[in-house]
Design a protein around this motif. Structure first.
Motif, PDB file in Angstrom:
ATOM      1  N   ALA A 118       0.828  -1.201   0.000  1.00 49.17           N
ATOM      2  CA  ALA A 118       0.000   0.000   0.000  1.00 49.17           C
ATOM      3  C   ALA A 118       0.866   1.256   0.000  1.00 49.17           C
ATOM      4  CB  ALA A 118      -0.932  -0.001   1.212  1.00 49.17           C
ATOM      5  N   TYR A 119       1.956   1.217   0.729  1.00 53.18           N
ATOM      6  CA  TYR A 119       2.865   2.359   0.752  1.00 53.18           C
ATOM      7  C   TYR A 119       3.424   2.628  -0.641  1.00 53.18           C
ATOM      8  CZ  TYR A 119       6.970   5.205   1.802  1.00 53.18           C
ATOM      9  OH  TYR A 119       7.914   6.196   1.799  1.00 53.18           O
ATOM     10  N   GLN A 120       3.882   1.569  -1.312  1.00 54.76           N
ATOM     11  CA  GLN A 120       4.429   1.741  -2.659  1.00 54.76           C
ATOM     12  C   GLN A 120       3.367   2.221  -3.629  1.00 54.76           C
ATOM     13  OE1 GLN A 120       7.572   1.654  -3.312  1.00 54.76           O
ATOM     14  NE2 GLN A 120       8.270   0.793  -1.371  1.00 54.76           N
ATOM     15  N   LEU A 121       2.161   1.707  -3.483  1.00 55.96           N
ATOM     16  CA  LEU A 121       1.074   2.098  -4.377  1.00 55.96           C
ATOM     17  C   LEU A 121       0.735   3.578  -4.220  1.00 55.96           C
ATOM     18  CD1 LEU A 121      -2.102   0.050  -5.105  1.00 55.96           C
ATOM     19  CD2 LEU A 121      -2.324   2.441  -4.474  1.00 55.96           C
ATOM     20  N   VAL A 122       0.586   4.026  -2.990  1.00 56.40           N
ATOM     21  CA  VAL A 122       0.219   5.418  -2.746  1.00 56.40           C
ATOM     22  C   VAL A 122       1.362   6.355  -3.124  1.00 56.40           C
ATOM     23  CG1 VAL A 122      -0.457   7.097  -0.989  1.00 56.40           C
ATOM     24  CG2 VAL A 122      -1.423   4.793  -0.940  1.00 56.40           C
ATOM     25  N   ARG A 123       2.575   5.999  -2.746  1.00 54.77           N
ATOM     26  CA  ARG A 123       3.705   6.890  -3.010  1.00 54.77           C
ATOM     27  C   ARG A 123       4.005   6.994  -4.504  1.00 54.77           C
ATOM     28  NH1 ARG A 123       9.297   7.547  -3.155  1.00 54.77           N
ATOM     29  NH2 ARG A 123       9.989   9.355  -1.930  1.00 54.77           N
ATOM     30  N   ALA A 124       3.815   5.916  -5.251  1.00 54.66           N
ATOM     31  CA  ALA A 124       4.050   5.979  -6.693  1.00 54.66           C
ATOM     32  C   ALA A 124       3.126   6.983  -7.366  1.00 54.66           C
ATOM     33  CB  ALA A 124       3.857   4.592  -7.308  1.00 54.66           C
ATOM     34  N   GLY A 125       1.935   7.156  -6.810  1.00 53.80           N
ATOM     35  CA  GLY A 125       1.009   8.139  -7.376  1.00 53.80           C
ATOM     36  C   GLY A 125       1.367   9.564  -7.033  1.00 53.80           C
ATOM     37  N   LEU A 126       2.320   9.759  -6.108  1.00 53.13           N
ATOM     38  CA  LEU A 126       2.728  11.116  -5.716  1.00 53.13           C
ATOM     39  C   LEU A 126       4.134  11.457  -6.175  1.00 53.13           C
ATOM     40  CD1 LEU A 126       1.351  11.250  -2.072  1.00 53.13           C
ATOM     41  CD2 LEU A 126       0.472  12.497  -4.034  1.00 53.13           C
ATOM     42  N   ALA A 127       5.007  10.461  -6.241  1.00 52.30           N
ATOM     43  CA  ALA A 127       6.407  10.717  -6.589  1.00 52.30           C
ATOM     44  C   ALA A 127       6.867   9.974  -7.821  1.00 52.30           C
ATOM     45  CB  ALA A 127       7.303  10.354  -5.401  1.00 52.30           C
ATOM     46  N   GLY A 128       6.043   9.085  -8.371  1.00 48.60           N
ATOM     47  CA  GLY A 128       6.433   8.320  -9.528  1.00 48.60           C
ATOM     48  C   GLY A 128       7.113   7.023  -9.147  1.00 48.60           C
ATOM     49  N   GLY A 129       7.462   6.232 -10.159  1.00 50.15           N
ATOM     50  CA  GLY A 129       8.048   4.926  -9.930  1.00 50.15           C
ATOM     51  C   GLY A 129       7.033   3.828 -10.141  1.00 50.15           C
ATOM     52  N   ILE A 132       4.994   4.528 -13.082  1.00 50.30           N
ATOM     53  CA  ILE A 132       4.360   5.847 -13.098  1.00 50.30           C
ATOM     54  C   ILE A 132       5.444   6.900 -13.338  1.00 50.30           C
ATOM     55  CG2 ILE A 132       2.900   7.469 -11.832  1.00 50.30           C
ATOM     56  CD1 ILE A 132       1.552   4.825 -12.526  1.00 50.30           C
ATOM     57  N   PRO A 133       5.262   7.828 -14.272  1.00 54.10           N
ATOM     58  CA  PRO A 133       6.309   8.819 -14.553  1.00 54.10           C
ATOM     59  C   PRO A 133       6.594   9.700 -13.354  1.00 54.10           C
ATOM     60  CG  PRO A 133       4.267   9.403 -15.664  1.00 54.10           C
ATOM     61  CD  PRO A 133       4.073   8.023 -15.134  1.00 54.10           C
ATOM     62  N   ALA A 134       7.862  10.086 -13.211  1.00 54.04           N
ATOM     63  CA  ALA A 134       8.273  10.927 -12.080  1.00 54.04           C
ATOM     64  C   ALA A 134       7.683  12.317 -12.147  1.00 54.04           C
ATOM     65  CB  ALA A 134       9.798  11.007 -12.019  1.00 54.04           C
ATOM     66  N   THR A 135       7.134  12.690 -13.293  1.00 50.26           N
ATOM     67  CA  THR A 135       6.554  14.033 -13.430  1.00 50.26           C
ATOM     68  C   THR A 135       5.302  14.228 -12.577  1.00 50.26           C
ATOM     69  OG1 THR A 135       5.374  13.233 -15.400  1.00 50.26           O
ATOM     70  CG2 THR A 135       7.473  14.381 -15.750  1.00 50.26           C
ATOM     71  N   TYR A 434      -4.371   6.438 -11.206  1.00 54.46           N
ATOM     72  CA  TYR A 434      -3.618   7.032 -10.108  1.00 54.46           C
ATOM     73  C   TYR A 434      -2.241   6.393  -9.943  1.00 54.46           C
ATOM     74  CZ  TYR A 434      -2.047   8.213  -5.445  1.00 54.46           C
ATOM     75  OH  TYR A 434      -1.281   8.623  -4.390  1.00 54.46           O
ATOM     76  N   SER A 435      -2.188   5.060  -9.953  1.00 54.15           N
ATOM     77  CA  SER A 435      -0.932   4.386  -9.645  1.00 54.15           C
ATOM     78  C   SER A 435      -0.976   2.958 -10.157  1.00 54.15           C
ATOM     79  CB  SER A 435      -0.684   4.414  -8.131  1.00 54.15           C
ATOM     80  OG  SER A 435       0.552   3.837  -7.797  1.00 54.15           O
ATOM     81  N   VAL A 436      -0.008   2.148  -9.721  1.00 55.66           N
ATOM     82  CA  VAL A 436       0.017   0.732 -10.069  1.00 55.66           C
ATOM     83  C   VAL A 436      -1.053  -0.002  -9.271  1.00 55.66           C
ATOM     84  CG1 VAL A 436       2.460   0.775 -10.643  1.00 55.66           C
ATOM     85  CG2 VAL A 436       1.759   0.253  -8.312  1.00 55.66           C
TER      86      VAL A 436
END
Length: 510
Positions: A118-129, A132-135, A434-436
């Protein structure tokens, strides 16, 4: 890459695979072997390290699933069998899989895995990875908390403007309720105070209204996201931003707004037994050539426009269907203005960073009704009397309200979700872009584990010519003996400790 398809065939009863050690019959010499002794026998087995490596994937799980059968490798074009691996050749003759339960109170190990995903999923939507593009880090985003209205005064923790604790509900003069209960409380409740979240008067509390609100919260959130999107589109129209001509997968050209709203949210159960939502809401642009692309929104739209849209949407509401107890239905809204919504911009340089938001949401993704003191599985008519009581504790009255209201044919879902105090929604959801997804993260972890363990079915040609099929059946759940559970969980705890030490050393070196 070889495709991996797992087919699980449920068995009619628990079967014992090869190598299964039957439980001694009552009265036999081994009937009352303690966990220390069974752990000793397992530890003295020459194959103990092979067994520990075999159960490594589920070592920390409280209630692993055991599967037996074989894993076959087929030629995709002809269907010819290229090879197979039988679980009979593995330790215990079974494959151990973690239960995957999200709730920390049920399985701490699987809950930790879910929390990290869940941490990786939420953070990828805010910081990329994670694809998900880093933009996305430059996209306007806010962190909002949506809470329910009050259904009656409860014991709570309060602080003054300096953060110092103050009495729960101080009043100069007595304030008796219609049932004769004094509605004052001069205590400064500690975090572990059992009265936190309980009503000052159980008989005055609106239990029907609360369980109906829990049940209707997913629909209220759906309407809220629609209102946010419409407000953002209206703002784009007011700014004169041009609409985008987008080509659909069917080849049809359609005219769409130049901005979209993406979100990820977590539902948290409060101590009073009502859910509230923590959500990350982000603005995205629209790519005319790729509907699934995540690109920055128009520069004219900023975080202030998103805050205004969320604040506006928090005023939405609707009325439920009728019920004999409430002929006019219940009006479902967020809390009172200024209390039902807390929205803050996400800023990489401020107090609300992507890491803090992801950690906050991931923490609550593994929580459930245990904060109210109630933990159970789905209830039915045979066991409902053990948990429901219209004159009992606060959780018991909530469950009783679910069961009583759910007796009506249009409200039967309340009985289905009585163990969740009426809430039947998912605890972590997100919009498509939103994310992965959890599945992508889990599949990557499975591939890594199989490659690390060197399973024969993982050593396949890197092409699409083969198909790996698991012909597995359910053999049981839980560890065979308490000694096995002791050894496996101890091994997992030691591995986690080494992992944490290594992480801390790497962080200190960086």
């Amino acid at each position: 890459m070889a495709a991996d398809v797992t087919t699980v065939v449920p068995g009619q009863h628990i079967t014992a695979g090869p190598g299964h050690r039957p439980t001694p019959d009552a009265g036999s010499p081994g009937a009352f072997v303690g966990r220390d002794e069974s752990a000793f026998h397992r530890a003295c087995d020459p194959q103990v390290f092979d067994w520990l490596d075999h159960v490594k994937a589920a070592a920390g799980c409280s209630h692993p699933i055991r599967l037996s059968g074989e894993v076959a490798t087929l030629d995709r074009a002809t269907g010819r069998l290229l090879g197979s691996v039988s679980t009979a050749d593995l330790p215990d003759g079974e494959i151990y899989k973690p239960c995957g339960n999200r709730r920390h109170a049920v399985c701490p190990s699987c809950a930790r895995t879910y929390q990290r995903d869940a941490y990786q999923l939420v953070r990828a939507g805010l910081a990329g990875g994670k694809g998900i593009p880093a933009t996305v880090a430059q996209h306007p985003a806010v962190f909002g908390t949506f809470t329910a209205s009050s259904f009656g005064p409860v014991h709570t923790q309060r602080t003054d403007q300096h953060g110092r604790p103050i009495p729960c509900r101080p009043r100069r003069d007595p304030q008796p309720c219609p049932h004769g209960v004094d509605m004052r409380c001069h205590h400064r409740h500690a975090d572990d105070d059992p009265v936190l979240g309980t009503p000052l008067c159980l008989d005055c509390y609106d239990y029907d209204g609360q369980v109906v609100w829990n049940h209707s919260a997913p629909e209220l959130w759906r309407r809220t996201t629609i209102a946010i999107t419409r407000h953002v589109h209206a703002r784009a129209r007011a700014l004169g931003l041009p609409w985008v001509h987008q080509v659909t997968e069917s080849g049809r050209v359609r005219r769409v707004p130049p901005v979209k709203v993406s979100f990820g949210k977590v539902a948290e159960m409060q101590r009073r037994g009502v859910v509230h939502y923590h959500a990350v809401i982000r603005l995205d642009g629209v790519d005319p050539d790729d509907p699934n692309a995540v690109i920055p929104p128009p520069a004219a739209l900023g975080v202030d426009d998103l805050v205004a849209a969320v604040t506006h949407a928090a005023t939405v509401g609707f009325t439920t269907r009728t019920h004999p107890v409430q002929p006019a239905g219940w009006h479902i809204t967020w809390g009172d203005p200024g209390k039902g919504l807390d929205v803050r911009p996400v800023n990489a340089d401020g107090d609300i960073t992507d890491g803090k938001v992801a950690g906050y949401l991931a923490k609550y993704a593994t929580k459930s009704t245990e904060t109210t003191g109630h933990v159970s599985r789905r209830l039915n008519g045979e066991v409902i009397d053990l948990y429901a009581n219209e004159h009992g504790t606060h959780p018991e009255r909530l469950i009783d309200a679910c069961w009583t209201l759910g007796g009506h044919r249009d409200w039967q879902q309340l009985r289905r979700w009585a163990h969740m105090l009426g809430f039947g929604g998912h605890f972590l959801t997100k919009s498509r872009r939103y994310s992965v997804t959890f599945r992508i993260l889990r599949d990557a972890r499975v591939i890594w584990r199989r490659t690390e363990a060197g399973h024969e079915w993982a050593d396949q040609p890197d092409d699409d010519t083969t198909l790996v099929v698991g012909l597995l059946s359910y053999a049981g759940s839980g560890w065979r003996t308490t000694g096995d559970a002791l050894l496996a969980n101890t091994s997992a705890a030691m591995a986690r400790e080494r992992h944490e030490i290594a992480r801390e050393e790497m962080t200190a070196a960086a």
